[in-house]
Every structure is written in C-alpha cells, then in structure tokens.
Write a protein that holds these residues in place. Structure first.
Motif, PDB file in Angstrom:
ATOM      1  N   VAL A 160       0.838  -1.395   0.003  1.00 44.46           N
ATOM      2  CA  VAL A 160       0.111   0.140   0.153  1.00 44.46           C
ATOM      3  C   VAL A 160       0.902   1.210   0.126  1.00 44.46           C
ATOM      4  CG1 VAL A 160      -1.727   1.241   1.313  1.00 44.46           C
ATOM      5  CG2 VAL A 160      -1.875  -1.221   1.239  1.00 44.46           C
ATOM      6  N   MET A 161       2.149   1.246   0.738  1.00 44.34           N
ATOM      7  CA  MET A 161       2.666   2.610   0.964  1.00 44.34           C
ATOM      8  C   MET A 161       2.985   3.239  -0.216  1.00 44.34           C
ATOM      9  SD  MET A 161       3.044   2.903   4.128  1.00 44.34           S
ATOM     10  CE  MET A 161       2.026   1.920   4.986  1.00 44.34           C
ATOM     11  N   VAL A 206       9.509   2.526   5.670  1.00 38.51           N
ATOM     12  CA  VAL A 206       8.543   3.573   5.268  1.00 38.51           C
ATOM     13  C   VAL A 206       8.873   4.852   5.171  1.00 38.51           C
ATOM     14  CG1 VAL A 206       6.910   1.820   5.774  1.00 38.51           C
ATOM     15  CG2 VAL A 206       7.589   3.565   7.391  1.00 38.51           C
ATOM     16  N   GLU A 207       9.929   5.197   5.823  1.00 39.51           N
ATOM     17  CA  GLU A 207      10.110   6.750   6.336  1.00 39.51           C
ATOM     18  C   GLU A 207      10.464   7.596   4.972  1.00 39.51           C
ATOM     19  OE1 GLU A 207      12.211   4.023   9.411  1.00 39.51           O
ATOM     20  OE2 GLU A 207      11.907   4.383   7.224  1.00 39.51           O
ATOM     21  N   LEU A 254       6.854   8.427   4.034  1.00 36.69           N
ATOM     22  CA  LEU A 254       6.229   9.511   5.033  1.00 36.69           C
ATOM     23  C   LEU A 254       6.703  10.979   4.746  1.00 36.69           C
ATOM     24  CD1 LEU A 254       6.261   7.083   8.073  1.00 36.69           C
ATOM     25  CD2 LEU A 254       4.459   7.647   6.612  1.00 36.69           C
ATOM     26  N   LEU A 255       8.156  10.973   4.355  1.00 34.35           N
ATOM     27  CA  LEU A 255       8.593  12.352   4.158  1.00 34.35           C
ATOM     28  C   LEU A 255       8.253  13.157   3.008  1.00 34.35           C
ATOM     29  CD1 LEU A 255      11.127  14.375   5.005  1.00 34.35           C
ATOM     30  CD2 LEU A 255      12.593  12.960   3.828  1.00 34.35           C
ATOM     31  N   VAL A 256       8.374  12.312   1.952  1.00 35.28           N
ATOM     32  CA  VAL A 256       8.224  13.130   0.761  1.00 35.28           C
ATOM     33  C   VAL A 256       6.751  13.407   0.289  1.00 35.28           C
ATOM     34  CG1 VAL A 256      10.189  12.125  -0.308  1.00 35.28           C
ATOM     35  CG2 VAL A 256       8.391  10.860  -0.655  1.00 35.28           C
ATOM     36  N   LYS A 257       5.931  12.339   1.026  1.00 34.98           N
ATOM     37  CA  LYS A 257       4.461  12.597   0.794  1.00 34.98           C
ATOM     38  C   LYS A 257       3.807  13.351   1.997  1.00 34.98           C
ATOM     39  CE  LYS A 257       4.335   8.528  -2.013  1.00 34.98           C
ATOM     40  NZ  LYS A 257       4.185   6.858  -2.104  1.00 34.98           N
ATOM     41  N   ARG A 258       4.612  13.949   2.936  1.00 33.57           N
ATOM     42  CA  ARG A 258       4.260  14.565   3.831  1.00 33.57           C
ATOM     43  C   ARG A 258       3.026  13.562   4.857  1.00 33.57           C
ATOM     44  NH1 ARG A 258       6.444  16.804  -0.692  1.00 33.57           N
ATOM     45  NH2 ARG A 258       6.833  18.962  -0.728  1.00 33.57           N
ATOM     46  N   ALA A 259       3.174  12.394   4.907  1.00 32.96           N
ATOM     47  CA  ALA A 259       2.126  11.658   5.430  1.00 32.96           C
ATOM     48  C   ALA A 259       2.325  11.250   6.778  1.00 32.96           C
ATOM     49  CB  ALA A 259       2.109  10.046   4.709  1.00 32.96           C
TER      50      ALA A 259
END
Length: 338
Positions: free
Chosen positions: A233-234, A263-264, A267-272
């Motif tokens: 999913v990520m 996953v970092e 999370l970082l580039v997608k501001r998730a």
C-alpha cells in the motif's frame, strides 16, 4: 445444596506465535461465595479477538501477558446472577473482561457496560457495538480524519473491525478499497459491506489489482495487518495521507522483529502521517462511538456478520481458527441461553 460448577479455560503453556488448542485446558471448579462488593456474572457469549495472540505472548505488549494457569482473558457478555453490591442489581445484562469461563466473580468496577438497549442482540455488544466497532470508529474518525471524496483503504476488510471501517468511510463520503483473503471474502466486501473495490491479497496479481483499485492514490490507510500487505500500500500514499495502525495480524512473531521495506521515505516526501492506537486508551470516546454505531445499525447503514461457535469446548482452538481465516465476521462462543 449442590454447588455450581464453573468451567474455565486456562492458559496451560506459553505459545510461540499463534496460540493453538494444546496451549489451553478446560477445568471445572466450584463457583466461590461472593465477598462484599462482588458480583457473579453468568457469561452467555465469549469474545474471540486477534489481539489475544499478543495477550498470551511473552513478548512485550501493551498489556501484561495472561499468566500460566490463569483464565484466558476475554471480553464477555452475560447476566448478573448474584450481587453483593447494592449498586448492581441482579438480572441486568453486562459486558466486561470476564474471561473464558461460565461464571465470573468480579468486583463491581470490572463491569465495563450495562446493556440497556435490548432491541439489538446481546452478542452485538462484543462486536459492532463493542470493542471492534469502537476501534473502527475512533481509529478512522479521530486518527484517519477522512474527508469526502478521499480514498480509504482497509486491510482485513471483511473482518469485524475492517468491515466497520469501510462502512463508516462510505457514510463519510469516501471511496473505499478493501483488502482481504480469498474470493469469498472479496465478494463479501463488495456485496455485503458495500466497498467500492476489493482485492484479494492471496491472488497472484494482487500488486496489479491494488494499483488498479488505487489509481488515484490512497488518502487513508487503515492497517490491521502490517507486513507485505501494508508494504504494497505504501507506494500509493497521496500527499498528506494518514496511516492508522490498528493491528499487526500478518506477523507471526515479533521476536526478533521482522525486517522489511523502509517507510520513512514515503512518509517524508508525501508529508504523510503514521499513528498507532490502542482502543483501551480512549474510554472517553466510547459513549459517542456507541451512540453513532447503534444509530447506524438501527438505520440499516452499518451491516455486520457474526460467526457463533457453540460451547466452551470450542474455545481452545478459536484463536488459531481466526488466523487460519475460517471466520466470516465477528467470532464469538455461545455458552448459555438468554
């Protein structure tokens, strides 16, 4: 006078991974007399949760492990049969962490809830109107924060929590994608629970089907599994996506912790944002959640399924059966009559 006998399911051995039938034993003991402030609850339904695997594990968890030789921890619903507390009348219907046993002698504060709305089945107080529904409501609405038009993806989408999450997301105007195992459960997600799309993680083309179902990305991912399903999913997360961690059912053991894709960067580039929760920490939200859930059930907007095993003898293998994927809907054990 003949003394009442209590059948109790005890944890006999500490499992390594999913508890099997051989890790439990059923013993019979007399029901003790009540001390002041105690009540006797006759259990009618026992709950079976995926989280029970963690409750019996020696690996660090959010709760102390069930002790060897102790009654298996579980939610149950039943009737107060005797009371030594004037504030708890005989005859009321209650739920609480009463354990896998016919009778529970507990202090009055151990009663989690008094069931006053009897227009719905008592069994529902352990599922859609209990811990499962409350977890779906809190996790999705408070952490996932779904907005109309967004895409919400749910793993174990045919399960007691996942099916609620999907339907609540629909009520909030979202597009829903369910991930489940097998064609029968995939159809269940579509035909019974109303998901817009559903994919089978066991299928050879799962990755391709997931990408097709999430062609516009994922705004909220409600994660009940961890592992390879969540890894898939990520890459589809949209900017400012929210990932809700409710369970890790696909991981057989956390000792040692399994390694996987990082996953970092997503999370970082997608501001998730990724956040876990344990529903026991949010009792203050339970009343509002149960009010919403009860209204939706009565209005026919929230559907649920129950799989009810007959007899306490079915308890020792009940958790393992969950992880074998045998159940459709909330798994319960019926051990008495209303």
């Amino acid at each position: 006078m003949t003394q009442t006998i209590n059948r109790r399911v005890l944890l006999k051995a500490r499992p390594d991974g999913v508890p099997q039938a051989e890790h439990f034993e059923i013993v019979e003991t007399p029901v003790p007399a009540l001390a002041p402030g105690q009540v006797l609850v006759r259990n009618l339904y026992l709950s079976v949760e995926p989280a029970m695997r963690g409750w019996v594990s020696a690996v660090a968890n959010y709760a102390e492990p069930v002790a060897l030789g102790a009654v298996m921890r579980s939610f149950a619903a039943g009737r107060v049969q005797a009371s030594a507390d004037p504030a708890v009348p005989v005859g009321i219907w209650v739920t609480g962490m009463f354990g896998w046993q016919d009778y529970a002698v507990v202090e009055a504060p151990a009663i989690e809830r008094r069931i006053t709305d009897r227009d719905l089945p008592l069994s529902s107080a352990l599922g859609v109107l209990g811990i499962n529904g409350a977890a779906a409501h809190y996790g999705l609405l408070k952490i996932g924060e779904p907005r109309p038009g967004e895409t919400v993806v749910v793993s174990t989408a045919a399960g007691a929590v996942g099916s609620c999450v999907g339907q609540i997301a629909i009520l909030k105007g979202c597009r829903t994608v369910g991930i489940t195992g097998g064609e029968a459960k995939r159809r269940l997600c579509l035909d019974t629970f109303g998901f817009d799309a559903a994919v089978d993680y066991k299928a050879a083309n799962f990755i391709e089907q997931l990408a097709l179902a999430c062609s516009n990305g994922v705004d909220v991912y409600f994660d009940n599994t961890s592992g390879a399903i969540s890894d898939a999913v990520m890459p589809h997360l949209n900017r400012n996506a929210r990932v809700v961690i409710c369970g890790t059912a696909s991981i057989a053991s956390w000792d040692p912790p399994p390694l996987g894709p990082r996953v970092e960067r997503h999370l970082l580039v997608k501001r998730a944002r990724m956040q876990g929760f344990v529903i026991f920490d949010h009792k203050d939200c339970e009343e509002a959640a149960l009010r919403d859930l009860g209204q939706w059930v009565r209005e026919g907007k929230l559907r649920y399924l129950e799989e009810i095993l007959d007899g306490i003898e079915r308890a020792p293998d009940a958790i393992a059966g969950l992880y074998r994927g045998e159940n459709q809907g909330k798994r319960l054990i019926k051990i008495g009559e209303l």
